[in-house]
Design a protein around this motif. Structure first.
Motif, PDB file in Angstrom:
ATOM      1  N   ARG A  61      13.826   0.154  12.320  1.00 20.87           N
ATOM      2  CA  ARG A  61      13.758  -1.043  11.111  1.00 20.87           C
ATOM      3  C   ARG A  61      12.486  -1.740  11.012  1.00 20.87           C
ATOM      4  N   GLY A  62      11.493  -1.565  11.766  1.00 15.99           N
ATOM      5  CA  GLY A  62      10.241  -2.071  11.822  1.00 15.99           C
ATOM      6  C   GLY A  62       9.368  -1.255  10.819  1.00 15.99           C
ATOM      7  N   PHE A  63       9.729   0.375  10.854  1.00 15.73           N
ATOM      8  CA  PHE A  63       9.066   1.225   9.709  1.00 15.73           C
ATOM      9  C   PHE A  63       9.399   0.829   8.319  1.00 15.73           C
ATOM     10  N   LYS A  64      10.849   0.592   8.218  1.00 15.75           N
ATOM     11  CA  LYS A  64      11.470   0.223   6.911  1.00 15.75           C
ATOM     12  C   LYS A  64      10.696  -1.091   6.465  1.00 15.75           C
ATOM     13  N   THR A  65      10.784  -1.803   7.150  1.00 16.46           N
ATOM     14  CA  THR A  65      10.444  -3.311   6.905  1.00 16.46           C
ATOM     15  C   THR A  65       9.048  -3.198   6.379  1.00 16.46           C
ATOM     16  N   ALA A  66       7.905  -2.472   7.306  1.00 22.61           N
ATOM     17  CA  ALA A  66       6.601  -2.656   6.932  1.00 22.61           C
ATOM     18  C   ALA A  66       6.424  -1.638   5.708  1.00 22.61           C
ATOM     19  N   GLN A  67       7.103  -0.527   5.620  1.00 23.36           N
ATOM     20  CA  GLN A  67       6.706   0.227   4.464  1.00 23.36           C
ATOM     21  C   GLN A  67       7.375  -0.846   2.817  1.00 23.36           C
ATOM     22  N   THR A  68       8.345  -1.342   3.215  1.00 24.92           N
ATOM     23  CA  THR A  68       8.904  -2.024   2.046  1.00 24.92           C
ATOM     24  C   THR A  68       7.765  -3.204   1.620  1.00 24.92           C
ATOM     25  N   SER A  73       0.541  -2.842  -2.261  1.00 26.04           N
ATOM     26  CA  SER A  73      -0.227  -3.637  -1.894  1.00 26.04           C
ATOM     27  C   SER A  73      -1.824  -3.302  -2.014  1.00 26.04           C
ATOM     28  N   GLU A  74      -2.876  -3.828  -2.095  1.00 25.12           N
ATOM     29  CA  GLU A  74      -4.053  -3.437  -2.167  1.00 25.12           C
ATOM     30  C   GLU A  74      -4.473  -2.728  -0.993  1.00 25.12           C
ATOM     31  N   LEU A  75      -3.775  -2.583   0.156  1.00 24.69           N
ATOM     32  CA  LEU A  75      -4.164  -2.299   1.242  1.00 24.69           C
ATOM     33  C   LEU A  75      -4.039  -0.665   1.353  1.00 24.69           C
ATOM     34  N   GLY A  76      -3.096  -0.235   0.236  1.00 23.21           N
ATOM     35  CA  GLY A  76      -2.694   1.159   0.248  1.00 23.21           C
ATOM     36  C   GLY A  76      -1.479   1.515   1.099  1.00 23.21           C
ATOM     37  N   ASP A  77      -1.156   2.763   1.201  1.00 23.89           N
ATOM     38  CA  ASP A  77      -0.147   3.049   1.873  1.00 23.89           C
ATOM     39  C   ASP A  77      -0.017   2.869   3.255  1.00 23.89           C
ATOM     40  N   TYR A  78       1.143   2.586   3.624  1.00 22.86           N
ATOM     41  CA  TYR A  78       1.368   2.263   5.276  1.00 22.86           C
ATOM     42  C   TYR A  78       1.148   3.696   5.948  1.00 22.86           C
ATOM     43  N   ASN A  79       0.472   3.745   6.982  1.00 27.53           N
ATOM     44  CA  ASN A  79       0.281   4.875   7.823  1.00 27.53           C
ATOM     45  C   ASN A  79       0.849   4.969   9.241  1.00 27.53           C
TER      46      ASN A  79
END
Length: 131
Positions: A61-68, A73-79
């Motif tokens: 759930r944490g991955f899906k929440t962070a990814q969404t 965002s200006e931070l770029g892709d979630y890694n």
């Protein structure tokens, strides 16, 4: 070691990959999908008493929440995610279909980056028949 989710070769590969990246700081490795999980490594001095099914549910759930949340965002892709606890750290690397979380003793940011990159390579090689 063969698991229900990974061949013995793939299980050995992820253990070797993580041990190479973080050495004796490695505490555990758990491979997971949305529906199942397998702890593929646990350091000898630790007990098998963690509630991994709860961890997996939270990490997925944490991955899906962070990814969404950070998409576009200006931070770029979630890694990857680093979680800090009193007795160690958890590094989670997840794709849309599977993931790995690794627990460790103290590491440097460079160590976290190395293990996260190694896990990302491991996860993306799963469909490569030559991997």
């Amino acid at each position: 070691m063969a698991t229900g989710l990974l061949t013995s070769e793939r299980a050995e590969q992820i253990v070797t990959t993580c041990r190479t990246a973080v050495g004796d700081s490695l505490r555990s490795i758990t491979y997971f999908t949305r529906d199942d999980f397998e702890q593929v490594y646990l350091r000898e001095d630790l007990e098998r008493d963690a509630d991994l099914s709860t961890f997996i549910g939270h990490e997925w759930r944490g991955f899906k929440t962070a990814q969404t949340a950070y998409e576009g965002s200006e931070l770029g892709d979630y890694n990857y995610t680093i979680r800090v606890f009193d007795n160690g750290f958890l590094v989670r690397v997840t794709t849309d279909t599977d993931g790995v979380f690794v627990t460790t003793d103290g590491l440097t940011m460079k160590d976290f980056e190395e293990v996260a990159t190694a896990i990302r390579v491991f996860l993306t090689e799963r469909d490569d028949p030559d991997a």
